[in-house]
Structure formats: C-alpha cells, structure tokens
Design a protein around this motif. Structure first.
Motif, PDB file in Angstrom:
ATOM      1  N   ARG A  43       0.775  -1.168   0.162  1.00  0.00           N
ATOM      2  CA  ARG A  43      -0.030  -0.132  -0.019  1.00  0.00           C
ATOM      3  C   ARG A  43       0.734   1.210  -0.047  1.00  0.00           C
ATOM      4  O   ARG A  43       0.383   2.349  -0.683  1.00  0.00           O
ATOM      5  N   ALA A  44       2.021   1.335   0.680  1.00  0.00           N
ATOM      6  CA  ALA A  44       3.003   2.277   0.771  1.00  0.00           C
ATOM      7  C   ALA A  44       3.432   2.618  -0.582  1.00  0.00           C
ATOM      8  O   ALA A  44       3.599   3.580  -0.997  1.00  0.00           O
ATOM      9  N   ARG A  45       3.889   1.406  -1.064  1.00  0.00           N
ATOM     10  CA  ARG A  45       4.567   1.743  -2.309  1.00  0.00           C
ATOM     11  C   ARG A  45       3.609   2.017  -3.724  1.00  0.00           C
ATOM     12  O   ARG A  45       4.005   2.715  -4.508  1.00  0.00           O
ATOM     13  N   MET A  46       2.452   1.675  -3.482  1.00  0.00           N
ATOM     14  CA  MET A  46       1.283   2.541  -4.245  1.00  0.00           C
ATOM     15  C   MET A  46       1.109   3.666  -4.274  1.00  0.00           C
ATOM     16  O   MET A  46       0.747   4.411  -5.028  1.00  0.00           O
ATOM     17  N   GLN A  47       1.199   4.151  -2.875  1.00  0.00           N
ATOM     18  CA  GLN A  47       1.029   5.632  -2.476  1.00  0.00           C
ATOM     19  C   GLN A  47       2.225   6.494  -3.373  1.00  0.00           C
ATOM     20  O   GLN A  47       1.965   7.562  -4.034  1.00  0.00           O
ATOM     21  N   VAL A  48       3.477   6.031  -3.273  1.00  0.00           N
ATOM     22  CA  VAL A  48       4.609   6.621  -3.669  1.00  0.00           C
ATOM     23  C   VAL A  48       4.368   6.757  -5.350  1.00  0.00           C
ATOM     24  O   VAL A  48       4.456   7.547  -6.046  1.00  0.00           O
ATOM     25  N   LEU A  49       3.908   5.294  -5.726  1.00  0.00           N
ATOM     26  CA  LEU A  49       3.694   5.219  -7.269  1.00  0.00           C
ATOM     27  C   LEU A  49       2.803   6.312  -7.736  1.00  0.00           C
ATOM     28  O   LEU A  49       2.695   7.084  -8.737  1.00  0.00           O
ATOM     29  N   ASP A  95       1.652   8.207  15.978  1.00  0.00           N
ATOM     30  CA  ASP A  95       0.328   8.126  16.081  1.00  0.00           C
ATOM     31  C   ASP A  95      -0.722   7.689  14.977  1.00  0.00           C
ATOM     32  O   ASP A  95      -2.193   7.701  14.877  1.00  0.00           O
ATOM     33  N   GLY A  96       0.098   6.857  13.980  1.00  0.00           N
ATOM     34  CA  GLY A  96      -0.807   6.625  12.759  1.00  0.00           C
ATOM     35  C   GLY A  96      -0.908   7.330  11.754  1.00  0.00           C
ATOM     36  O   GLY A  96      -0.444   8.376  11.922  1.00  0.00           O
ATOM     37  N   ASN A  97      -1.928   6.941  10.962  1.00  0.00           N
ATOM     38  CA  ASN A  97      -2.084   7.734   9.891  1.00  0.00           C
ATOM     39  C   ASN A  97      -3.603   8.425   9.869  1.00  0.00           C
ATOM     40  O   ASN A  97      -3.980   9.030   8.824  1.00  0.00           O
ATOM     41  N   GLY A  98      -4.145   8.080  10.751  1.00  0.00           N
ATOM     42  CA  GLY A  98      -5.745   8.456  10.950  1.00  0.00           C
ATOM     43  C   GLY A  98      -6.691   7.538  10.402  1.00  0.00           C
ATOM     44  O   GLY A  98      -8.147   7.808  10.708  1.00  0.00           O
ATOM     45  N   PHE A  99      -6.148   6.263   9.866  1.00  0.00           N
ATOM     46  CA  PHE A  99      -7.187   5.350   9.372  1.00  0.00           C
ATOM     47  C   PHE A  99      -7.856   4.572  10.609  1.00  0.00           C
ATOM     48  O   PHE A  99      -7.295   4.513  11.630  1.00  0.00           O
ATOM     49  N   GLY A 100      -9.107   4.044  10.330  1.00  0.00           N
ATOM     50  CA  GLY A 100      -9.857   3.248  11.148  1.00  0.00           C
ATOM     51  C   GLY A 100     -10.437   4.224  12.583  1.00  0.00           C
ATOM     52  O   GLY A 100     -10.533   3.576  13.384  1.00  0.00           O
ATOM     53  N   ARG A 101     -10.533   5.423  12.310  1.00  0.00           N
ATOM     54  CA  ARG A 101     -11.098   6.248  13.392  1.00  0.00           C
ATOM     55  C   ARG A 101     -12.729   6.075  13.608  1.00  0.00           C
ATOM     56  O   ARG A 101     -13.166   6.678  14.200  1.00  0.00           O
ATOM     57  N   GLY A 102     -13.273   5.424  12.574  1.00  0.00           N
ATOM     58  CA  GLY A 102     -14.733   5.134  12.512  1.00  0.00           C
ATOM     59  C   GLY A 102     -15.294   5.379  11.197  1.00  0.00           C
ATOM     60  O   GLY A 102     -14.591   5.794  10.286  1.00  0.00           O
ATOM     61  N   LEU A 103     -16.507   5.034  11.077  1.00  0.00           N
ATOM     62  CA  LEU A 103     -17.207   5.363   9.575  1.00  0.00           C
ATOM     63  C   LEU A 103     -17.101   6.710   9.439  1.00  0.00           C
ATOM     64  O   LEU A 103     -17.537   7.427  10.340  1.00  0.00           O
ATOM     65  N   PRO A 104     -17.077   7.417   8.186  1.00  0.00           N
ATOM     66  CA  PRO A 104     -17.161   8.586   8.176  1.00  0.00           C
ATOM     67  C   PRO A 104     -18.434   9.088   8.002  1.00  0.00           C
ATOM     68  O   PRO A 104     -19.258   8.508   7.888  1.00  0.00           O
ATOM     69  N   PRO A 105     -18.552  10.501   8.101  1.00  0.00           N
ATOM     70  CA  PRO A 105     -20.182  11.278   8.363  1.00  0.00           C
ATOM     71  C   PRO A 105     -20.884  10.631   7.324  1.00  0.00           C
ATOM     72  O   PRO A 105     -20.450  10.760   6.174  1.00  0.00           O
ATOM     73  N   ALA A 106     -22.171  10.397   7.641  1.00  0.00           N
ATOM     74  CA  ALA A 106     -23.238  10.046   6.540  1.00  0.00           C
ATOM     75  C   ALA A 106     -23.300  11.072   5.506  1.00  0.00           C
ATOM     76  O   ALA A 106     -23.692  10.419   4.207  1.00  0.00           O
ATOM     77  N   ALA A 107     -23.482  12.097   5.824  1.00  0.00           N
ATOM     78  CA  ALA A 107     -23.715  13.067   4.620  1.00  0.00           C
ATOM     79  C   ALA A 107     -23.140  12.663   3.261  1.00  0.00           C
ATOM     80  O   ALA A 107     -24.069  13.021   2.163  1.00  0.00           O
ATOM     81  N   THR A 121     -11.231  -1.930   9.558  1.00  0.00           N
ATOM     82  CA  THR A 121     -10.665  -3.040  10.547  1.00  0.00           C
ATOM     83  C   THR A 121      -9.721  -3.981  10.009  1.00  0.00           C
ATOM     84  O   THR A 121      -9.127  -4.881  10.837  1.00  0.00           O
ATOM     85  N   THR A 122      -9.322  -3.796   8.807  1.00  0.00           N
ATOM     86  CA  THR A 122      -8.364  -4.998   8.180  1.00  0.00           C
ATOM     87  C   THR A 122      -7.230  -4.238   7.601  1.00  0.00           C
ATOM     88  O   THR A 122      -6.271  -5.155   7.135  1.00  0.00           O
ATOM     89  N   VAL A 123      -7.077  -3.001   7.287  1.00  0.00           N
ATOM     90  CA  VAL A 123      -6.010  -2.156   6.711  1.00  0.00           C
ATOM     91  C   VAL A 123      -5.341  -1.305   7.718  1.00  0.00           C
ATOM     92  O   VAL A 123      -6.036  -0.857   8.534  1.00  0.00           O
ATOM     93  N   SER A 124      -3.932  -1.625   7.801  1.00  0.00           N
ATOM     94  CA  SER A 124      -3.371  -0.669   8.816  1.00  0.00           C
ATOM     95  C   SER A 124      -1.784  -0.618   8.175  1.00  0.00           C
ATOM     96  O   SER A 124      -1.475  -1.589   7.575  1.00  0.00           O
ATOM     97  N   VAL A 125      -1.188   0.495   8.672  1.00  0.00           N
ATOM     98  CA  VAL A 125       0.338   0.806   8.520  1.00  0.00           C
ATOM     99  C   VAL A 125       0.955   1.285   9.560  1.00  0.00           C
ATOM    100  O   VAL A 125       0.346   1.792  10.529  1.00  0.00           O
ATOM    101  N   GLY A 126       2.116   1.213   9.603  1.00  0.00           N
ATOM    102  CA  GLY A 126       3.143   1.860  10.744  1.00  0.00           C
ATOM    103  C   GLY A 126       4.044   2.571  10.406  1.00  0.00           C
ATOM    104  O   GLY A 126       4.094   3.122   9.395  1.00  0.00           O
ATOM    105  N   CYS A 127       4.754   2.797  11.285  1.00  0.00           N
ATOM    106  CA  CYS A 127       6.160   4.010  11.168  1.00  0.00           C
ATOM    107  C   CYS A 127       6.919   3.265  10.059  1.00  0.00           C
ATOM    108  O   CYS A 127       7.307   4.330   9.174  1.00  0.00           O
ATOM    109  N   ALA A 128       7.108   2.088   9.877  1.00  0.00           N
ATOM    110  CA  ALA A 128       8.013   1.731   8.744  1.00  0.00           C
ATOM    111  C   ALA A 128       7.565   2.271   7.149  1.00  0.00           C
ATOM    112  O   ALA A 128       8.234   2.683   6.547  1.00  0.00           O
ATOM    113  N   GLN A 129       6.155   1.981   7.249  1.00  0.00           N
ATOM    114  CA  GLN A 129       5.554   2.415   5.922  1.00  0.00           C
ATOM    115  C   GLN A 129       5.358   3.830   5.714  1.00  0.00           C
ATOM    116  O   GLN A 129       5.495   4.490   4.801  1.00  0.00           O
TER     117      GLN A 129
END
Length: 246
Positions: A43-49, A95-107, A121-129
C-alpha cells in the motif's frame, strides 16, 4: 492514450494533482481500489507510485497535505465539516495515519458504508511504511527539482522532449514507460517485477538516477538496465527514473 494522469500537455494551463482536499485522501482512495488483502508495504509503495505521476509531470504539482505520510481521513470523502477527528494530520508516525477512526460522516459517505466498514478493521500501516513513503517521495522531489526537463515552458518543448515509446499494442498492462530528455521513467503498478525493452535506446548508457540510487527506498535500488538490449527492469509497485550517463 497511455499517459499517466499527472502529465499535462500544456505547462502553465493545468495543475497536476496527486489528490485534493475535498475527496478521499490518496491513501483512502487506494484502500477502496486495491484488493483488501494488499499488505501495508505494498500500500505504501502504491502511494509513492501514485504521487509520482503528478510529481514527475510538467507544470505545478500539488498533493494534499500529509499524503507523503499516508494521511487518511478514515475514508471520509468530504472533510469540510468533519473537524479534527477525521481531518487531522498526524506528523508523528507513532500516532498512525488517521485510518480506522470510525465510519465517516453519513452526509457524504453513507452510500459507501457497506464497503468502508469491513476495510476499516483490516487495513493498517505503521512507522516503517509512513517513514518509508516520506523518504521515497523526497527522493522524487529531488529528481523533479534537480532536472530542468520537469519545468519546460511551452507545449512544443514538452512534445519534443516527452514520448511514450511502448504505448499502444506494445504497452505492458499496468506499466508506463516514458522518455523525457535524457531520462527514462518506468511506472510499474503491477504486483510483479517488469522488464521494459526500449529498442531505440539500445547501446545508450543509462543508470538509476542518483537520487534513488542513494535514496531512502531500498526496493527501487534493485532496478537495472541492460545496455545491449535497452531493457529496463523495475521491481513491483515501483517508479524508477533512469538517467543517461554519457
């Protein structure tokens, strides 16, 4: 036509965006698009690409603040009214990247909740990435700012310097090869190593750009070039920039 989204044919008339504020962040857009089983490193490599398609373009190149840190808005599409809970930038990788803080607002996001909920709940990255993405992006910025061919002033100059020698029937799906002056750039978005043979440069000496050869991404350093055949070999999910050495 085989050109990366970041390329603008008329410098000064267009901006090249990697991502913009009032959409999903690039990380979140890739979360929706990549297979759910894609690992953190890929996922990190695709971000750079993805960021490279704008960074290695003509004209101004823009991206959302924090994209080089894999910034996420927890899949929020429109963060204008979301406040810091979804819209924060986490400068410290711990502090992570902000992912997984809950479902985004409904609007603006309710229609995507069925897809978002299992991903959160299945995707996460850490400091290395996070740190690795930032380092690789800085290497790309060094290439862009150090090479005059990324700031050509007219469309005619771009057309004379830029070409896509393997576009059309010879193009490998998921791979784009571009020549820009004395540079050859290979964007390999596939999950496997790719070899791109540009017969017109056979016999011409090229090497991985010093910014990447001495840079922060260990994977791109395994890219290689066979002078006799004009074949550029690039690892999976990697953009490699080669420069003519003579």
């Amino acid at each position: 036509n085989g050109q990366p989204a970041g390329y603008a044919e008329a410098p000064g008339d267009a901006l090249a965006y990697a991502d913009a504020h009032d959409n999903e962040s690039l990380y979140d857009a890739l979360t929706y698009k990549l297979p759910a089983t894609t690992g953190a490193a890929d996922r990190a490599r695709m971000q750079v690409l993805a960021m490279a398609t704008a960074t290695l373009s003509q004209g101004p190149s823009l991206s959302q603040a924090g994209s080089d840190l894999l910034r996420s808005k927890s899949l929020d599409r429109n963060s204008f009214d979301s406040g810091d809970w979804f819209n924060a930038i986490h400068w410290n990788c711990q502090d992570g990247n902000g992912f997984g803080r809950g479902l985004p607002p409904a609007a603006d996001n309710a229609a995507k909740w069925p897809y978002a909920k299992p991903l959160l709940t299945t995707v996460s990255v850490g400091c290395a990435q996070i740190d690795g993405t930032s380092a690789a992006y800085q290497d790309l910025q060094r290439i862009r700012t150090g090479e005059d061919v990324f700031s050509l002033s007219t469309a005619a100059q771009v057309q004379s310097k830029l070409s896509f020698p393997l576009s059309g029937k010879e193009e490998t799906p998921g791979v784009i090869t571009a020549r820009l002056g004395d540079l050859v750039m290979v964007f390999n978005a596939t999950p496997t190593k790719q070899e791109q043979t540009v017969g017109s440069v056979a016999g011409t000496p090229y090497a991985l750009h010093p910014a990447q050869a001495k840079g922060g991404d260990p994977v791109v350093k395994s890219s290689s070039y066979a002078r006799s055949s004009g074949t550029f070999t690039v690892p999976a999910r990697t953009v490699a920039v080669f420069t003519r050495t003579l």
